[in-house]
Write a protein that holds these residues in place. Sequence first.
Motif, PDB file in Angstrom:
ATOM      1  N   GLY A  23     -14.572  -2.443  33.580  1.00 53.61           N
ATOM      2  CA  GLY A  23     -14.108  -2.395  32.203  1.00 53.61           C
ATOM      3  C   GLY A  23     -13.237  -3.567  31.777  1.00 53.61           C
ATOM      4  N   LYS A  24     -13.167  -4.629  32.580  1.00 52.32           N
ATOM      5  CA  LYS A  24     -12.274  -5.753  32.258  1.00 52.32           C
ATOM      6  C   LYS A  24     -12.830  -6.670  31.183  1.00 52.32           C
ATOM      7  CE  LYS A  24      -8.543  -5.371  34.552  1.00 52.32           C
ATOM      8  NZ  LYS A  24      -7.832  -4.268  33.953  1.00 52.32           N
ATOM      9  N   PHE A  25     -14.140  -6.974  31.258  1.00 52.62           N
ATOM     10  CA  PHE A  25     -14.683  -7.958  30.323  1.00 52.62           C
ATOM     11  C   PHE A  25     -14.534  -7.471  28.886  1.00 52.62           C
ATOM     12  CE2 PHE A  25     -17.529 -10.563  27.944  1.00 52.62           C
ATOM     13  CZ  PHE A  25     -17.383 -11.806  28.537  1.00 52.62           C
ATOM     14  N   VAL A  39     -10.060 -10.830  28.030  1.00 54.21           N
ATOM     15  CA  VAL A  39     -10.826 -11.276  29.187  1.00 54.21           C
ATOM     16  C   VAL A  39     -12.215 -11.692  28.710  1.00 54.21           C
ATOM     17  CG1 VAL A  39     -11.778 -10.599  31.424  1.00 54.21           C
ATOM     18  CG2 VAL A  39      -9.529  -9.748  30.713  1.00 54.21           C
ATOM     19  N   GLU A  40     -12.480 -12.995  28.753  1.00 56.60           N
ATOM     20  CA  GLU A  40     -13.781 -13.527  28.340  1.00 56.60           C
ATOM     21  C   GLU A  40     -14.186 -14.638  29.301  1.00 56.60           C
ATOM     22  OE1 GLU A  40     -13.388 -16.894  26.987  1.00 56.60           O
ATOM     23  OE2 GLU A  40     -11.318 -16.506  27.495  1.00 56.60           O
ATOM     24  N   GLU A  41     -15.316 -15.289  29.025  1.00 54.92           N
ATOM     25  CA  GLU A  41     -15.905 -16.259  29.957  1.00 54.92           C
ATOM     26  C   GLU A  41     -14.921 -17.335  30.419  1.00 54.92           C
ATOM     27  OE1 GLU A  41     -17.551 -15.266  27.155  1.00 54.92           O
ATOM     28  OE2 GLU A  41     -19.691 -15.018  27.612  1.00 54.92           O
ATOM     29  N   ASN A  42     -14.227 -17.968  29.475  1.00 50.78           N
ATOM     30  CA  ASN A  42     -13.350 -19.084  29.835  1.00 50.78           C
ATOM     31  C   ASN A  42     -12.191 -18.640  30.713  1.00 50.78           C
ATOM     32  OD1 ASN A  42     -14.887 -20.999  28.431  1.00 50.78           O
ATOM     33  ND2 ASN A  42     -13.817 -20.569  26.525  1.00 50.78           N
ATOM     34  N   GLU A  46     -11.589 -19.929  34.503  1.00 52.56           N
ATOM     35  CA  GLU A  46     -10.303 -20.517  34.870  1.00 52.56           C
ATOM     36  C   GLU A  46      -9.664 -19.746  36.031  1.00 52.56           C
ATOM     37  OE1 GLU A  46      -6.377 -22.026  32.571  1.00 52.56           O
ATOM     38  OE2 GLU A  46      -6.835 -19.889  32.298  1.00 52.56           O
ATOM     39  N   SER A  47      -9.769 -18.420  35.998  1.00 49.77           N
ATOM     40  CA  SER A  47      -9.146 -17.597  37.033  1.00 49.77           C
ATOM     41  C   SER A  47      -9.784 -17.802  38.405  1.00 49.77           C
ATOM     42  CB  SER A  47      -9.215 -16.116  36.648  1.00 49.77           C
ATOM     43  OG  SER A  47      -8.426 -15.891  35.504  1.00 49.77           O
ATOM     44  N   LEU A  82     -19.737  -9.336  35.740  1.00 50.88           N
ATOM     45  CA  LEU A  82     -18.567  -8.652  35.189  1.00 50.88           C
ATOM     46  C   LEU A  82     -18.872  -8.057  33.819  1.00 50.88           C
ATOM     47  CD1 LEU A  82     -15.633 -10.985  36.263  1.00 50.88           C
ATOM     48  CD2 LEU A  82     -16.527  -8.956  37.400  1.00 50.88           C
ATOM     49  N   LYS A  83     -19.736  -8.703  33.059  1.00 50.34           N
ATOM     50  CA  LYS A  83     -20.134  -8.156  31.753  1.00 50.34           C
ATOM     51  C   LYS A  83     -20.830  -6.806  31.920  1.00 50.34           C
ATOM     52  CE  LYS A  83     -20.729 -12.533  29.293  1.00 50.34           C
ATOM     53  NZ  LYS A  83     -21.723 -13.424  28.661  1.00 50.34           N
ATOM     54  N   THR A  84     -21.572  -6.629  33.012  1.00 47.61           N
ATOM     55  CA  THR A  84     -22.285  -5.363  33.229  1.00 47.61           C
ATOM     56  C   THR A  84     -21.309  -4.236  33.550  1.00 47.61           C
ATOM     57  OG1 THR A  84     -22.667  -5.568  35.634  1.00 47.61           O
ATOM     58  CG2 THR A  84     -24.286  -6.614  34.158  1.00 47.61           C
TER      59      THR A  84
END
Length: 87
Positions: A23-25, A39-42, A46-47, A82-84
């Motif tokens: 559930g993070k994305f 929480v998104e792609e960039n 970066e993380s 992570l999107k899934t």
Amino acid sequence: NMRGCKQCHSVDGTPGIGPSFLGKFGSEEKLLTGETLVVEENYIRESIVDPQAKIVAGYDPVMPTDQGRLKDEEITAIIEYLKTLAQ
């Protein structure tokens, strides 16, 4: 192959050494600095490359960098995974 991510990050919501990926994305995360971010792609990219840049509140800055260990397409695949788990 999660490249060792599972040692510290769960995918079922269970907290570990690092935040769970469930559930993070797309969610909002509070940082040690008091700032919040989505929480998104960039942020994920970066993380992975510079994990000390933005530390999530409640966690220690212990994640090692994966810079040079992961190819760009592998990082993209992790982001897509992570999107899934966004739900």
